[in-house]
Design a protein around this motif. Sequence first.
Motif, mmCIF file in Angstrom:
data_model
loop_
_atom_site.group_PDB
_atom_site.id
_atom_site.type_symbol
_atom_site.label_atom_id
_atom_site.label_comp_id
_atom_site.label_asym_id
_atom_site.label_seq_id
_atom_site.Cartn_x
_atom_site.Cartn_y
_atom_site.Cartn_z
ATOM 1 N N ILE A 102 -4.031 -5.775 -3.107
ATOM 2 C CA ILE A 102 -3.295 -5.337 -2.086
ATOM 3 C C ILE A 102 -3.291 -3.849 -1.950
ATOM 4 O O ILE A 102 -2.976 -3.292 -3.271
ATOM 5 N N LYS A 103 -3.781 -3.368 -1.047
ATOM 6 C CA LYS A 103 -4.153 -1.881 -0.902
ATOM 7 C C LYS A 103 -2.894 -1.013 -0.748
ATOM 8 O O LYS A 103 -2.557 -1.550 0.406
ATOM 9 N N GLU A 104 -2.528 -0.177 -1.517
ATOM 10 C CA GLU A 104 -1.249 0.826 -1.185
ATOM 11 C C GLU A 104 -1.575 1.962 -0.509
ATOM 12 O O GLU A 104 -2.668 2.358 -0.599
#
Length: 60
Positions: free
Chosen positions: A58-60
Amino acid sequence: MYNIIFYEKNDHVLSQTRESVPEEGDGIKLKGRKGNVVSVETGEDNIVYILVDLAKKIKE
């Protein structure tokens, strides 16, 4: 002791020396990512190739 090489698709993820080999369908956690064992193939000597399906990062 088994030399286990973990792959996701065609990418090498991790190599480990373990006393036991995970079975197909087992849940596994590698480098902080959860996933499942898709297939297990035995190679020469004590080398085992394991194809895993890891959860997406999951890219923040």
